[in-house]
Design a protein around this motif. Structure first.
Motif, short mmCIF file in Angstrom:
data_model
loop_
_atom_site.label_atom_id
_atom_site.label_comp_id
_atom_site.label_asym_id
_atom_site.label_seq_id
_atom_site.Cartn_x
_atom_site.Cartn_y
_atom_site.Cartn_z
N LYS A 187 0.83 -1.21 0.00
CA LYS A 187 0.00 0.00 0.00
C LYS A 187 0.86 1.26 0.00
O LYS A 187 0.64 2.20 -0.77
CB LYS A 187 -0.92 -0.02 1.23
CG LYS A 187 -1.79 1.22 1.38
CD LYS A 187 -2.63 1.14 2.65
CE LYS A 187 -3.33 2.45 2.93
NZ LYS A 187 -4.10 2.39 4.20
N GLN A 194 1.47 3.97 -2.98
CA GLN A 194 1.18 5.38 -2.71
C GLN A 194 2.33 6.26 -3.19
O GLN A 194 2.11 7.29 -3.84
CB GLN A 194 0.97 5.59 -1.20
CG GLN A 194 0.72 7.05 -0.80
CD GLN A 194 0.75 7.25 0.71
OE1 GLN A 194 1.47 6.56 1.43
NE2 GLN A 194 -0.04 8.19 1.20
N THR A 251 2.42 6.35 -7.02
CA THR A 251 1.29 7.10 -7.56
C THR A 251 1.49 8.61 -7.39
O THR A 251 1.24 9.39 -8.31
CB THR A 251 -0.02 6.68 -6.87
OG1 THR A 251 -0.21 5.29 -7.08
CG2 THR A 251 -1.21 7.44 -7.43
#
Length: 264
Positions: free
Chosen positions: A241, A245, A248
């Motif tokens: 995750k 993140q 992105t």
């Protein structure tokens, strides 16, 4: 025919969990470590051989790898040995910087060198390296460890291209925070106490504890056996995750976000 994995740093943590998992799945495991006493319980498992290996000792690297490659047809190399430093750069002695790079970077490279001719000759197999989320996301007090892990990531990515013509997979195993006895002999948070606490909370991502090394071992098993042309494998759901993140957002946006999280 029984497959074989060679693991460095197998006496504890992710290395040990991986040795246990591969043994349980019918593989031969060459589990190497600096202190054989620490890993002696592994010898009670089926098809596990423990051998001495300090990756900061280049002569021992040559001797152990030569002995293994003369005896076994190794399918997978897992570079896992290493340790960490957490301290502001200004307070890390030169000797500590050099010692960490000797182990985490140069040791990893020298072990890998020993196996490259073997893998090129057999035109099959996988070279896996345990790096760190710190090799992608920079953290305060991680200047030396983070730099070492980025060096490992650089090695993995370049080696991917060198080995591709020989059908040998090269992959990076990326743990975040993991509940192990990972060695951090220098851990100095003076002046960064609040940032250190907030960083820990960020890495926990709402969980009470860090993921167990068994979760990383499962991802290492997947990477070793899935046949995928994939370079990077975050080794638990929390790390995945945070890694996604960062990718992105991109480095500049993440820098702004993380600075606020740590210091405001």
């Amino acid at each position: 025919m029984m497959k074989t994995i060679f693991i460095t740093g197998a006496s504890s943590g992710i290395g040990k969990a991986t040795a246990e998992l591969f043994s349980a799945n019918g593989w031969r495991v060459i589990a190497t470590m600096r202190n054989l006493e620490k890993g002696k319980d592994l010898t009670e498992l089926p098809n596990v051989v423990i051998m001495p290996l300090d990756v900061a000792d280049s002569e021992q690297i040559k001797a152990t790898c030569r002995k293994v490659l003369e005896t076994y047809d190794v399918d997978v190399l897992l570079n896992n040995a290493g340790y960490g430093i957490m301290a502001p750069l200004e307070r890390i002695p030169e000797a500590e910087i050099r010692r960490l790079f000797d182990t985490d970077v140069i040791g990893t490279m020298l072990v890998t060198q020993q196996f490259i001719p073997h893998f090129k000759h057999r035109r099959a197999g996988a070279i896996l390296t345990t790096t760190s989320l710190a090799g992608t996301i920079a953290f305060p007090r991680d200047t030396v460890y983070g730099a070492a892990k980025r060096a490992q990531e650089g090695m993995v990515e370049s080696l991917y291209y060198e080995m591709k013509p020989f059908n040998v997979a090269v992959k990076s195993m990326i743990p975040g925070g993991t509940k192990t006895n990972f060695q951090t002999p220098l851990n100095d948070a003076e002046g960064y106490e609040q940032a250190a606490a907030r960083q820990r909370a960020y890495l926990l991502d709402g969980n009470a504890e860090f993921p167990l090394p068994n979760e990383a071992a499962q991802i290492i098993w997947q990477a070793a056996t899935d046949g995928k042309d994939q370079l990077r494998y975050p080794t638990d759901s929390v790390c995945r995750k945070l890694y996604d993140q960062y990718l992105t957002m991109g480095a500049e946006r993440f820098k702004e976000y993380f600075s606020q999280l740590l210091f405001e």
